[in-house]
Design a protein around this motif. Structure first.
Motif, mmCIF file in Angstrom:
data_model
loop_
_atom_site.group_PDB
_atom_site.id
_atom_site.type_symbol
_atom_site.label_atom_id
_atom_site.label_comp_id
_atom_site.label_asym_id
_atom_site.label_seq_id
_atom_site.Cartn_x
_atom_site.Cartn_y
_atom_site.Cartn_z
ATOM 1 N N SER D 17 -34.376 19.283 -8.778
ATOM 2 C CA SER D 17 -34.733 19.870 -10.071
ATOM 3 C C SER D 17 -34.917 18.814 -11.152
ATOM 4 C CB SER D 17 -33.630 20.817 -10.543
ATOM 5 O OG SER D 17 -33.573 21.954 -9.768
ATOM 6 N N VAL D 22 -41.217 17.458 -7.355
ATOM 7 C CA VAL D 22 -40.914 18.388 -6.283
ATOM 8 C C VAL D 22 -42.203 18.578 -5.496
ATOM 9 C CG1 VAL D 22 -38.996 19.651 -7.340
ATOM 10 C CG2 VAL D 22 -41.348 20.314 -7.854
ATOM 11 N N ARG D 48 -44.363 29.516 -12.775
ATOM 12 C CA ARG D 48 -43.831 28.521 -13.711
ATOM 13 C C ARG D 48 -43.045 29.163 -14.862
ATOM 14 N NH1 ARG D 48 -46.219 27.216 -18.454
ATOM 15 N NH2 ARG D 48 -48.178 28.250 -18.948
ATOM 16 N N ARG D 58 -37.729 26.541 -20.430
ATOM 17 C CA ARG D 58 -38.090 25.244 -19.849
ATOM 18 C C ARG D 58 -39.610 25.195 -19.776
ATOM 19 N NH1 ARG D 58 -35.510 21.794 -14.823
ATOM 20 N NH2 ARG D 58 -37.321 20.511 -14.442
ATOM 21 N N GLU D 60 -42.768 23.561 -18.252
ATOM 22 C CA GLU D 60 -43.369 22.715 -17.219
ATOM 23 C C GLU D 60 -44.779 23.219 -16.972
ATOM 24 O OE1 GLU D 60 -41.969 20.139 -15.703
ATOM 25 O OE2 GLU D 60 -39.782 20.423 -15.726
ATOM 26 N N ASP D 62 -46.484 22.211 -14.331
ATOM 27 C CA ASP D 62 -46.498 22.404 -12.885
ATOM 28 C C ASP D 62 -47.899 22.298 -12.280
ATOM 29 O OD1 ASP D 62 -43.802 22.677 -13.037
ATOM 30 O OD2 ASP D 62 -43.756 24.837 -12.751
ATOM 31 N N ASN D 86 -42.013 16.673 -12.321
ATOM 32 C CA ASN D 86 -41.028 17.254 -13.231
ATOM 33 C C ASN D 86 -41.193 16.561 -14.566
ATOM 34 O OD1 ASN D 86 -39.875 18.880 -11.268
ATOM 35 N ND2 ASN D 86 -38.358 17.341 -10.684
ATOM 36 N N SER D 89 -37.347 17.780 -17.544
ATOM 37 C CA SER D 89 -35.947 17.867 -17.123
ATOM 38 C C SER D 89 -35.063 17.313 -18.232
ATOM 39 C CB SER D 89 -35.741 17.076 -15.834
ATOM 40 O OG SER D 89 -35.889 15.708 -16.054
ATOM 41 N N ARG D 128 -36.380 24.987 -9.222
ATOM 42 C CA ARG D 128 -37.581 24.168 -9.051
ATOM 43 C C ARG D 128 -37.889 23.869 -7.588
ATOM 44 N NH1 ARG D 128 -40.528 22.882 -13.015
ATOM 45 N NH2 ARG D 128 -41.626 21.141 -12.103
ATOM 46 N N GLU D 129 -36.896 23.954 -6.732
ATOM 47 C CA GLU D 129 -37.149 23.745 -5.303
ATOM 48 C C GLU D 129 -38.207 24.705 -4.792
ATOM 49 O OE1 GLU D 129 -37.039 24.895 -1.233
ATOM 50 O OE2 GLU D 129 -35.915 26.058 -2.720
ATOM 51 N N ILE D 131 -40.905 25.503 -6.034
ATOM 52 C CA ILE D 131 -42.295 25.077 -6.275
ATOM 53 C C ILE D 131 -42.948 24.639 -4.962
ATOM 54 C CG2 ILE D 131 -43.658 23.192 -7.278
ATOM 55 C CD1 ILE D 131 -42.001 23.480 -9.800
#
Lengths: 360, 360, 360, 360
Positions: D17, D22, D48, D58, D60, D62, D86, D89, D128-129, D131
């Motif tokens: 994360s 990722v 996202r 958050r 992102e 992505d 990322n 973070s 986030r894993e 993704i």
């Protein structure tokens, strides 16, 4: 332990040399393949002991029973359980090895790994474990023959220092191979090999050798780079055979001595497809079959069990003189021929199935 | 394709020769292992092109980046992503191969299997794919060194017909190996090998050879019979390297010519454990490590890409004369040394982890 | 087909309902585990038909034979082959299903996939396939009990709309479970469940239900995120049981209706380790066991085979009225209890072995 | 750890994360599939953060990059490496968790298993894993759509106690699902769900819920009994998603309350094939797809991270009051919709490829 090979055509073997049975489960064989015990028995008969004076006198009929996965002569798609009874185990022959690890055997390593002096006679490391391989390999071979026309033929190409001329370019048949007890299709060499084995036997000694194998009609495209290259899978399958110590594909070690200009296989047009004029690659380029015959060789060390006295130590480290009493082959090569064929078939069946959906 | 190797220490490589990156994911590395990019970079530096006149002039710095799995210098137990940029790809060099499959290359087989003339320069079959192996192998090697004290050293033992004396019994170091550009620790032979490679290069030709590898301090008990015998896994790992055509463990093919009484390794007491007086088994019996050094050899064919004209055919089957234009190594052996070490490390790390719970 | 489960503690089942045998191969069980047929028989006895009026009248003694992998009462580390004979198969009962696919059975899907109307009675999809699971699971359970003290107990928590109070927080024993034929440890509910099953039977109908399972003393750290989370592996194992249609861990579906402030498990100090005050997580956080008891539930649909007339079509699409003639359970739940326990044991044994080397 | 899923269509995810990236490697995707980053981006955009007030703030973007395996818009058959940076973070938010394990999070179990308090914010256990899953799933989905016409649509069917009517029998589209921020295609329920989430957010609390998923045009025959039943693989894939606590196929837990005569699906002739009048089986019988739509549900617990004060203990066992400071979703359900779809696609792509060669 890891007693399963293959990803989609998956085989698990089981059984110790001196237990009640040995066998295999074949999972992933397509349904509707015609299959009977006789398809399997013929290869088991070529593997079984007691075929000639060149092999061990252990007497096993090795009749296979199909316990599941086949109904009315057709495979069901479900696991095919194959079992062969052990009828002539004599564990008494093996008492000595409870205290003395046999040199170049698996006695010590099994004891170190599993913490006990397993079953006598080698348990899983003995030759009988290969029955499951040969039985399962016969199923694979039937699948390959019916579906793709693949033909697999192996033979003894060297015994000790006696080496037959290279016959991998000829269409050798199993009948030619079986014409001699030593299973070398080159008659003159076969005689010399037999003499060499008998001489070793008389000396209470053993000899090693090399098996050559050719697989014809393998469709192009088989093998899954980068780690499951067809050559890599064959190497692993062959080195998993007891006593195997080397593997080479195509020109192999000899080819490593040459130059690129001599070793490369030039392309030519062959019946509408691109083939190669020579086959130093052994039918595989980049780990993928190219439509030429697969050609490889497997080196086997001399049987570790010998009747001659050996100066070694027991498990306590005390010097002892060991002279084997059990029955054993002075040369495993003739009986290893169907084992090599079986392992080749297992690899090819798995690759053939995996190749089915590699592109849109 | 199958780009993953290992069951518990599992490595997946990715990236084409002429794409933007190559790399690897290492999954299953235990947590809390100290690891930094420099641990990996040293082996990549030994593998990278442009190290000497003996290798390709392709110029890549091959700097590795660790994208995940490491925090504050320690592995997390999570997947370790390793990436190296491709900075000197020149796909223009490879235009010819869109119409002509290079002899003894993977061009044709990839096209037959995947239905397209992949990326130029071999894509996944080119030498750059091995970067992921070397990077991941360096992680495995660090694990093996820290946890078990395992040491892995490979070297060039033969180039063409020029063969060094057997040095597997000596404690050869990587420094000794790297003392010559050809990576043969036997100085006199190294000079002759270098001359042989330069002669081949001048002729627009290439040469093959053999790499020897020794792994010391491998604990006894590693390897998972019957199919994942340590020797079988090593054979598969080595034959998965581009251009590898043969593998032998211990006495290998030469041992197959001998008799049992000469080839067996007698046991002796060594510092409180049972060892063997000789090591013809190559450190493995019954597929399980016995505590002696692992010793094996890998045969590599001559580089298929040569500057000399070759008479072959194009994809349409029309005769053509092909003369390679791309940069290439006249001999892959010196750069293959860290690749062989990496593959050995990957196999050993996986076996070491699997051995942890084999008995009560 | 895929008849193997597990990575390191690996089980392959085989055999059709109406063939000669069913069984399993257990590969990867550590050596030196005390094991005898009686360890296995007790769970097979709980699974076998004919235990009470609530189950099918098919009469099988289901005596297990250990064919390999055990010597002198200890496991060898080699594959453990377990076989049970089929003695009461009556394929005549199943003739009708050659022309009519039974509703909500696997007849049609097996035929579509494998191209033949497999063995009568369901072949691999029938209940007898689970014998291999239970036999192998008993080996796993022995390993878990001896090595880690793990205890696994499942029971019937609901039959049809009759649901027992939540007893997962109590230390229910198998004796308590077996006190009633319906295998519900809550006596009052058990009586009502039995009445409900008998009523369904009288109507020629069937009922479904839910099994609850608790695994105690599972060490923290088991489970391999991200894809082999312990919860994910349990879900897969449970949904692989015939007739299973749902799985939930901890608070499961009911917990999805709540708020975080109610559902979170607060940490507390328990005998020197961190535990949780409540166990809505069901013993697993982030896919890894946390030291609390594992708690999960499995939903089973009503037996598809019913004696009532069903209006369906035959393979040719012609309307037919089908009334099952074969013997069958009006409710599979009581006999599914040891199956759920077996599958839990298989998952846990595999995770326990894999956890051994996750960190330095 | 085990970060790979699938046997033939094989996906490995990586990245923490709070690390730099990722991503995922897709191995085994057939060659010649048209594929571009936009095929993948659309699902990442649905996953996202920051899409609405209902989700974490958050931020992102992505954006996915395809690093390998695709050339000129077509897959090569080689591994497809997908990476997302990322960019937002903030590990500072997570300092407290170095000393206090968050209730119902993976902090403690990761620490117990891997021996360190991994990366802050959950490392591999954080959202986030997923993704990597969504990116790889989009590739699988493209393959399934182009090759077989498979359509996968999931939606939020329940939030807390607010449950939408069953819409699995209707041909719901992703546009209908995305019409509301909460991703429930039933407009009235969607409004109530949104209100419920906002109320929980205001209270510093969180809510759970259920996602329903339907897969249409899945060919009959997919799924590999007995252990890789399609239902079992879906259960495993879904339970591997963070916060997932339950899975049911077809009538699931509710069906377990019924009788066989009500739950069985009668066969009817449908456009030349046998179909079923009802679909309580959820499109799977005996673990094999039957040609009807797959229908399943996944239960998610309320987000464990809440702003309300929780009375728990720190790693030393000392009582503490914890109030989360990091950004988090009051309800993960809307963003979990594309994750459920991705996992379904990964399972189906693997089964579709495996089904290719199941019969002669």
């Amino acid at each position: 332990m890891s007693n399963t090979i293959g990803i989609r055509f998956q085989v698990t073997t089981f059984g110790e040399s001196h237990g009640s049975v040995v066998g295999a489960i074949v999972d992933g064989c397509p349904s509707r393949l015609p299959l009977s015990a006789s398809d399997i028995q013929s290869q088991l008969d070529r593997r079984r002991p007691g075929q000639s004076v060149l092999t061990t006198s252990r007497n096993e009929r090795d009749q296979v029973r199909i316990l599941s996965g086949v109904d009315q002569g057709l495979t069901l798609g479900s696991p095919i359980a194959l079992v062969v009874d052990n009828t002539d185990s004599r564990s008494v022959d093996y008492q000595a090895i409870q205290t003395i690890p046999r040199p170049s055997h698996a006695d010590l390593t099994y004891r170190l790994k599993y913490g006990l002096t397993a079953a006598s006679g080698g348990g899983r490391s003995g030759a009988r474990e290969t029955i499951g391989r040969v039985a399962a390999g016969a199923v694979a071979e039937k699948f390959l023959a019916v579906k793709f026309g693949v033909q697999i033929v192996a033979w003894v190409s060297a015994v000790g220092e006696r080496e037959a001329p290279d016959m991998t370019g000829e269409a050798i048949t199993r009948d030619q191979v079986d014409a001699t007890a030593v299973r070398c299709p080159h008659a003159q060499t076969a005689r010399e090999m037999a003499a060499l084995i008998e001489a070793a036997k008389k000396d209470g000694d053993s000899v090693g050798g090399i098996i050559a194998c050719v697989c014809r009609n393998v469709p192009p495209g088989w093998g899954e780079p980068v780690f499951d290259k067809l050559s890599a899978l064959l190497a692993r399958a062959m080195l998993s055979i007891p006593a195997a110590k080397g593997f080479e594909i195509g020109a192999g070690f000899a080819g490593a001595r040459g130059r690129g200009s001599e070793q490369n296989d030039m392309f030519v047009l062959k019946e509408g497809r691109l083939g190669t004029r020579t086959n130093r690659s052994g039918g595989i380029q980049g780990g993928i079959s190219n439509g030429e015959p697969l050609v490889f060789r497997v080196a086997f060390k001399p049987t570790a069990t010998i009747a001659r006295e050996q100066e070694t130590v027991d498990y306590a480290g005390r010097p002892v003189k060991l002279r084997a009493q059990g029955r054993h082959d002075p040369c495993v090569l003739p009986r290893a021929v169907p084992i090599v064929e079986a392992m080749a078939a297992l690899v090819l069946a798995d690759c053939g199935i995996q190749n089915a959906e590699c592109r849109m």
